[in-house]
Design a protein around this motif. Structure first.
Motif, PDB file in Angstrom:
ATOM      1  N   LYS A 100      -2.855   3.753  -3.302  1.00  0.00           N
ATOM      2  CA  LYS A 100      -2.931   2.621  -4.215  1.00  0.00           C
ATOM      3  C   LYS A 100      -2.496   1.368  -3.482  1.00  0.00           C
ATOM      4  CE  LYS A 100      -2.272   5.402  -8.279  1.00  0.00           C
ATOM      5  NZ  LYS A 100      -1.797   5.410  -9.635  1.00  0.00           N
ATOM      6  N   GLU A 101      -2.914   0.235  -4.005  1.00  0.00           N
ATOM      7  CA  GLU A 101      -2.546  -1.046  -3.413  1.00  0.00           C
ATOM      8  C   GLU A 101      -2.312  -2.047  -4.538  1.00  0.00           C
ATOM      9  OE1 GLU A 101      -4.881  -4.169  -0.667  1.00  0.00           O
ATOM     10  OE2 GLU A 101      -4.771  -2.128   0.142  1.00  0.00           O
ATOM     11  N   ILE A 102      -1.194  -2.776  -4.433  1.00  0.00           N
ATOM     12  CA  ILE A 102      -0.851  -3.767  -5.456  1.00  0.00           C
ATOM     13  C   ILE A 102      -0.402  -5.061  -4.787  1.00  0.00           C
ATOM     14  CG2 ILE A 102      -0.214  -2.077  -7.220  1.00  0.00           C
ATOM     15  CD1 ILE A 102       2.747  -2.591  -6.490  1.00  0.00           C
ATOM     16  N   ARG A 110       0.870  -1.173   0.000  1.00  0.00           N
ATOM     17  CA  ARG A 110       0.000   0.000   0.000  1.00  0.00           C
ATOM     18  C   ARG A 110       0.910   1.226   0.000  1.00  0.00           C
ATOM     19  NH1 ARG A 110      -3.579  -0.769   4.456  1.00  0.00           N
ATOM     20  NH2 ARG A 110      -4.789  -2.034   3.021  1.00  0.00           N
ATOM     21  N   TYR A 111       0.604   2.189  -0.860  1.00  0.00           N
ATOM     22  CA  TYR A 111       1.435   3.389  -0.980  1.00  0.00           C
ATOM     23  C   TYR A 111       0.607   4.532  -1.542  1.00  0.00           C
ATOM     24  CZ  TYR A 111       1.616   2.029  -5.898  1.00  0.00           C
ATOM     25  OH  TYR A 111       1.272   1.672  -7.180  1.00  0.00           O
ATOM     26  N   HIS A 112       1.134   5.730  -1.448  1.00  0.00           N
ATOM     27  CA  HIS A 112       0.523   6.905  -2.058  1.00  0.00           C
ATOM     28  C   HIS A 112       1.392   7.327  -3.231  1.00  0.00           C
ATOM     29  CE1 HIS A 112      -1.650   7.195   1.742  1.00  0.00           C
ATOM     30  NE2 HIS A 112      -2.517   7.948   1.087  1.00  0.00           N
ATOM     31  N   TYR A 113       0.749   7.562  -4.365  1.00  0.00           N
ATOM     32  CA  TYR A 113       1.450   8.051  -5.551  1.00  0.00           C
ATOM     33  C   TYR A 113       0.637   9.192  -6.130  1.00  0.00           C
ATOM     34  CZ  TYR A 113       3.771   8.118 -10.105  1.00  0.00           C
ATOM     35  OH  TYR A 113       4.467   8.510 -11.232  1.00  0.00           O
ATOM     36  N   ILE A 138       4.050  -2.690   3.541  1.00  0.00           N
ATOM     37  CA  ILE A 138       3.814  -4.029   3.001  1.00  0.00           C
ATOM     38  C   ILE A 138       3.148  -4.860   4.091  1.00  0.00           C
ATOM     39  CG2 ILE A 138       6.141  -4.806   3.597  1.00  0.00           C
ATOM     40  CD1 ILE A 138       6.012  -6.542   1.021  1.00  0.00           C
ATOM     41  N   PHE A 139       2.198  -5.691   3.686  1.00  0.00           N
ATOM     42  CA  PHE A 139       1.487  -6.506   4.661  1.00  0.00           C
ATOM     43  C   PHE A 139       1.043  -7.807   4.009  1.00  0.00           C
ATOM     44  CE2 PHE A 139      -1.408  -3.601   2.634  1.00  0.00           C
ATOM     45  CZ  PHE A 139      -2.512  -4.367   2.326  1.00  0.00           C
ATOM     46  N   ARG A 140       0.743  -8.793   4.838  1.00  0.00           N
ATOM     47  CA  ARG A 140       0.284 -10.092   4.342  1.00  0.00           C
ATOM     48  C   ARG A 140      -1.180 -10.022   3.940  1.00  0.00           C
ATOM     49  NH1 ARG A 140       3.736 -14.471   5.592  1.00  0.00           N
ATOM     50  NH2 ARG A 140       5.258 -13.850   7.138  1.00  0.00           N
ATOM     51  N   GLU A 141      -1.485 -10.681   2.850  1.00  0.00           N
ATOM     52  CA  GLU A 141      -2.857 -10.765   2.378  1.00  0.00           C
ATOM     53  C   GLU A 141      -3.588 -11.817   3.208  1.00  0.00           C
ATOM     54  OE1 GLU A 141      -3.555 -12.222  -1.671  1.00  0.00           O
ATOM     55  OE2 GLU A 141      -3.953 -10.123  -2.078  1.00  0.00           O
TER      56      GLU A 141
END
Length: 81
Positions: free
Chosen positions: A14-16, A6-9, A77-80
């Protein structure tokens, strides 16, 4: 086990998805998702690695600062589940 980034752009959150077998680092994954060219980043990173002699803190700070200049902030970053 799958991970998410998860990040800001450009002021948008956004999340990928992220997998170690597809990307070298979370920064590579973000660059691929946003279409960023990392040629200059790689050149500078290699130079810094030669000078800093594997100083992990210096490398991490360089990566964070470089991506901050590109407009990528608040990376986590995190676990799904």
């Amino acid at each position: 086990m799958a991970f998410r980034i998860r990040y800001h752009y450009r002021k948008q959150q956004k999340e990928i998805g992220y997998a170690n077998d597809k990307h070298h680092s979370i920064y590579d994954a973000i660059a691929a998702a946003e279409g960023l060219n990392l040629a200059e980043f790689r050149r500078m990173e290699d130079q810094l690695a030669n000078i800093s002699r594997n100083d992990k803190k210096t490398m991490k700070e360089f990566r964070e600062e470089y991506f901050r200049k590109l407009g990528v902030t608040q990376i986590s970053i995190f676990r799904e589940e």
